[in-house]
Design an enzyme around this catalytic site. Structure first.
Site, PDB file in Angstrom:
ATOM      1  N   GLU A 201      12.238  -3.962  -5.315  1.00 41.06           N
ATOM      2  CA  GLU A 201      11.247  -3.848  -6.261  1.00 41.06           C
ATOM      3  C   GLU A 201      11.711  -3.626  -7.550  1.00 41.06           C
ATOM      4  OE1 GLU A 201       8.127  -1.094  -5.984  1.00 41.06           O
ATOM      5  OE2 GLU A 201       6.609  -2.377  -6.859  1.00 41.06           O
TER       6      GLU A 201
ATOM      7  N   GLY B 156       0.906  -1.280   0.033  1.00 43.81           N
ATOM      8  CA  GLY B 156      -0.081   0.148   0.115  1.00 43.81           C
ATOM      9  C   GLY B 156       0.820   1.167  -0.076  1.00 43.81           C
ATOM     10  N   TYR B 157       1.340   1.676  -1.243  1.00 41.44           N
ATOM     11  CA  TYR B 157       2.000   2.915  -1.292  1.00 41.44           C
ATOM     12  C   TYR B 157       1.388   3.949  -1.790  1.00 41.44           C
ATOM     13  CZ  TYR B 157       6.698   0.997  -0.167  1.00 41.44           C
ATOM     14  OH  TYR B 157       7.870   0.503   0.489  1.00 41.44           O
TER      15      TYR B 157
HETATM   16  C1  LIG Z   1       0.777  -2.978 -13.137  1.00 41.96           C
HETATM   17  C2  LIG Z   1       0.810  -1.914 -11.920  1.00 41.96           C
HETATM   18  C3  LIG Z   1       0.816  -2.569 -10.628  1.00 41.96           C
HETATM   19  C4  LIG Z   1       1.028  -1.698  -9.383  1.00 41.96           C
HETATM   20  N1  LIG Z   1       0.742  -2.125  -8.245  1.00 41.96           N
HETATM   21  C5  LIG Z   1       0.839  -1.363  -7.234  1.00 41.96           C
HETATM   22  C6  LIG Z   1       0.736  -1.814  -5.957  1.00 41.96           C
HETATM   23  O1  LIG Z   1       0.661  -2.970  -5.802  1.00 41.96           O
HETATM   24  N2  LIG Z   1       0.919  -0.998  -4.813  1.00 41.96           N
HETATM   25  C7  LIG Z   1       1.212   0.530  -5.073  1.00 41.96           C
HETATM   26  O2  LIG Z   1       1.205   0.970  -3.957  1.00 41.96           O
HETATM   27  N3  LIG Z   1       1.106   1.060  -6.329  1.00 41.96           N
HETATM   28  C8  LIG Z   1       0.986   0.003  -7.437  1.00 41.96           C
HETATM   29  N4  LIG Z   1       0.899   0.563  -8.559  1.00 41.96           N
HETATM   30  C9  LIG Z   1       0.807   2.162  -8.702  1.00 41.96           C
HETATM   31  C10 LIG Z   1       2.203   2.698  -9.109  1.00 41.96           C
HETATM   32  O3  LIG Z   1       3.308   2.654  -8.270  1.00 41.96           O
HETATM   33  C11 LIG Z   1       1.902   3.972  -9.698  1.00 41.96           C
HETATM   34  O4  LIG Z   1       0.885   3.991 -10.888  1.00 41.96           O
HETATM   35  C12 LIG Z   1       3.148   4.586 -10.062  1.00 41.96           C
HETATM   36  O5  LIG Z   1       3.897   5.012  -9.027  1.00 41.96           O
HETATM   37  C13 LIG Z   1       2.604   6.102 -10.656  1.00 41.96           C
HETATM   38  O6  LIG Z   1       1.847   6.798 -10.196  1.00 41.96           O
HETATM   39  P1  LIG Z   1       0.212   7.471 -10.636  1.00 41.96           P
HETATM   40  O7  LIG Z   1      -0.204   6.270 -11.339  1.00 41.96           O
HETATM   41  O8  LIG Z   1      -0.118   8.197  -9.698  1.00 41.96           O
HETATM   42  O9  LIG Z   1       1.039   8.334 -11.853  1.00 41.96           O
HETATM   43  P2  LIG Z   1       1.238   9.809 -11.952  1.00 41.96           P
HETATM   44  O10 LIG Z   1       2.395   9.986 -10.766  1.00 41.96           O
HETATM   45  O11 LIG Z   1       0.174  10.587 -11.633  1.00 41.96           O
HETATM   46  O12 LIG Z   1       2.034  10.204 -13.160  1.00 41.96           O
HETATM   47  C14 LIG Z   1       1.138  10.220 -14.338  1.00 41.96           C
HETATM   48  C15 LIG Z   1       2.022  10.537 -15.529  1.00 41.96           C
HETATM   49  O13 LIG Z   1       3.078  11.742 -15.235  1.00 41.96           O
HETATM   50  C16 LIG Z   1       4.482  11.421 -15.441  1.00 41.96           C
HETATM   51  N5  LIG Z   1       5.332  12.092 -14.346  1.00 41.96           N
HETATM   52  C17 LIG Z   1       4.723  12.408 -12.937  1.00 41.96           C
HETATM   53  N6  LIG Z   1       5.750  12.907 -12.402  1.00 41.96           N
HETATM   54  C18 LIG Z   1       6.821  13.439 -13.330  1.00 41.96           C
HETATM   55  C19 LIG Z   1       7.880  14.017 -13.248  1.00 41.96           C
HETATM   56  N7  LIG Z   1       8.477  14.494 -12.045  1.00 41.96           N
HETATM   57  N8  LIG Z   1       8.730  14.121 -14.212  1.00 41.96           N
HETATM   58  C20 LIG Z   1       8.252  13.836 -15.588  1.00 41.96           C
HETATM   59  N9  LIG Z   1       7.155  12.871 -15.552  1.00 41.96           N
HETATM   60  C21 LIG Z   1       6.337  12.754 -14.569  1.00 41.96           C
HETATM   61  C22 LIG Z   1       4.534  10.095 -14.948  1.00 41.96           C
HETATM   62  O14 LIG Z   1       5.502   9.296 -15.665  1.00 41.96           O
HETATM   63  C23 LIG Z   1       3.045   9.436 -15.747  1.00 41.96           C
HETATM   64  O15 LIG Z   1       3.458   9.270 -17.124  1.00 41.96           O
HETATM   65  C24 LIG Z   1       0.809  -0.137  -9.924  1.00 41.96           C
HETATM   66  C25 LIG Z   1       0.868   0.066 -10.996  1.00 41.96           C
HETATM   67  C26 LIG Z   1       0.909  -0.624 -12.230  1.00 41.96           C
HETATM   68  C27 LIG Z   1       0.707  -0.188 -13.523  1.00 41.96           C
END
Ligand SMILES: Cc1cc2nc3c(=O)[nH]c(=O)nc-3n(C[C@H](O)[C@H](O)[C@H](O)COP(=O)(O)OP(=O)(O)OC[C@H]3O[C@@H](n4cnc5c(N)ncnc54)[C@H](O)[C@@H]3O)c2cc1C
Length: 403
Positions: free
Chosen positions: A238, A121-122
């Site tokens: 990870e 849960g991150y």
């Molecule tokens: C298959 C899968 C499994 C997952 N499993 C888990 C899990 O078990 N537990 C958990 O906690 N999370 C999980 N996640 C979530 C994952 O960690 C997040 O989706 C990821 O960290 C991106 O966050 P977000 O989706 O909020 O996108 P955002 O952070 O909102 O990003 C949206 C877009 O903006 C870009 N972006 C954001 N900030 C910047 C920056 N500073 N510079 C350039 N570009 C930027 C990103 O690259 C992306 O393209 C999972 C995700 C996937 C796809």
């Protein structure tokens, strides 16, 4: 240790113990049922191989990095289901490193016995890449925290007993300095789990809600407000794990078979220069990645600690997944369309349909056609999970290249 003998032992085990129907489903990319996964995990547990990276003390096999790599390769090449990485490669190693003796005694044996499954849960609706801005709140009341908030994209939460969770314990401190890591029992009153159905039709993701959940203080990992250090430790594991060498070997084997079975204007693809060139490029990239991952596993093994450069493994491995899936769709061509969500999911009329994959009396589709498009769509998530590629590039530029 005779590594070749070890490889043959693992190969023999997976080939004789893995049920045929499971092997076929994994080979073709069809979702497994919970009981199919469980049955395989029980066989691994009984063999003592369920936690391949753990030391003997905690129920692991105590393998060297080379043995672990061979194990993962043989599992993958022989179409065994993926292991439960969140439990055994992420939360388990964190508890081995940062857990109290009581936490280790309480949780590690129940992981290897398969009594308890974990999720991570991150991420939150407003905290993904910028994880330090997370707002799930834990307020201390005596010997408990009261937790309120929500986690999202929580893989496998619906099958999990516990969640390894980052929470905000000091809202006044700088973002990274006010976070703690808590182990939360998913059965506690106030915890609820809502499904998020993926593009492939599988229930993989969830949103987890915490409504006044009472968590004992002794289930905090590390000191209060030091959760960021623990979290980063988990992310290192990870990112090493997400290099996806074994999985990519299976994809390459799939591509090889596509090259040997699909014709283009009467010529097998394996004899077409465009296919051969793309196939060989992928093969070289995979071998380079495999050698580099081995180097990092040895560093992790030596206890030296992994630096921010480990992020490049995940970058390269996830991009490789996407390029392999892209080539599969390009090679199979229009037959892989339309995207067949039902065939990919155990919720649809999936499995029986594979015996008769082209019901309109047309020539049979390539065996991989039925799931090729959905696998390609799903592979988009590989460059997001565990930290998006854009953010990884930024980190490498700043922390490694000093740009
Ligand atoms: C298959 C899968 C499994 C997952 N499993 C888990 C899990 O078990 N537990 C958990 O906690 N999370 C999980 N996640 C979530 C994952 O960690 C997040 O989706 C990821 O960290 C991106 O966050 P977000 O989706 O909020 O996108 P955002 O952070 O909102 O990003 C949206 C877009 O903006 C870009 N972006 C954001 N900030 C910047 C920056 N500073 N510079 C350039 N570009 C930027 C990103 O690259 C992306 O393209 C999972 C995700 C996937 C796809």
């Amino acid at each position: 240790m005779d590594l070749q003998a070890f490889r043959l032992e693992v190969r023999d085990f997976v080939r004789t113990q893995l049920p045929e129907v499971v092997r076929e489903k994994v080979r073709l990319g069809v979702e497994l049922s919970r009981s199919e996964k469980r049955e395989w995990e029980v066989r691994l547990r009984d063999k003592g191989w369920i936690a391949p990276s753990w030391p003997v003390k905690w129920g692991g096999p105590g393998w060297s990095p080379e043995q672990r790599t061979i194990f993962l390769e043989e599992m993958s090449i022989n179409d065994a289901p993926e292991g439960n990485g969140l439990t055994f490669e992420m939360v388990g190693p964190i508890l081995i490193t940062y857990g109290t003796p009581e936490q280790q005694q309480r949780f590690l044996p129940r992981m290897v016995s398969l009594e308890e499954v974990w999720c991570q849960g991150y991420s939150e609706p407003n905290a993904g890449s910028d994880l330090a801005s997370l707002s799930t709140r834990a307020v201390r009341e005596g010997d408990h925290y009261i937790v309120n908030g929500s986690k999202i994209w929580t893989s496998n939460a619906h099958n999990s007993d516990w969640i390894f969770c980052l929470v905000r314990t000091d809202p006044q401190a700088k973002p990274q300095l006010g976070i703690s890591a808590l182990l939360i029992d998913m059965k506690l009153p106030g915890v609820s789990v809502q499904p998020i159905i993926g593009i492939h039709g599988w229930r993989y993701f969830n949103q987890v809600f915490f409504d006044n959940v009472k968590v004992p203080v002794d289930l905090r990992v590390g000191a209060e407000n030091q959760g960021w250090t623990v979290a980063k430790g988990l992310l290192d594991h990870e990112r090493l794990n997400l290099s996806r060498v074994g999985e990519n070997r299976r994809r390459l084997a799939r591509l090889q078979r596509v090259g040997e079975t699909v014709h283009e204007a009467g010529v097998l693809l394996r004899d077409r220069p465009w296919f051969r060139r793309r196939y060989r490029e992928l093969e070289v990239r995979l071998e380079t990645l495999a050698a580099t991952v081995m180097r990092y596993r040895r560093i992790a093994e030596s206890g030296e600690g992994l630096g921010p450069d480990v992020g490049m493994l995940k970058l390269v491995g996830s991009r490789l997944v996407q390029d392999m899936e892209n080539l599969t769709v390009d090679a199979i061509g229009p037959e892989s369309l339309p995207y067949d969500k039902a065939a990919h999911s155990q919720w649809g009329p999936a499995w029986p349909q594979l015996d008769d994959p082209h019901p309109q009396g047309l020539p049979p589709r390539n065996e991989y056609a039925i799931t090729a498009a959905s696998r390609r769509f799903v592979s988009r998530g590989y460059t997001i999970a565990g930290g998006s590629s854009e953010v990884q590039h930024n980190l490498l530029a700043k922390q490694v290249l000093d740009l």
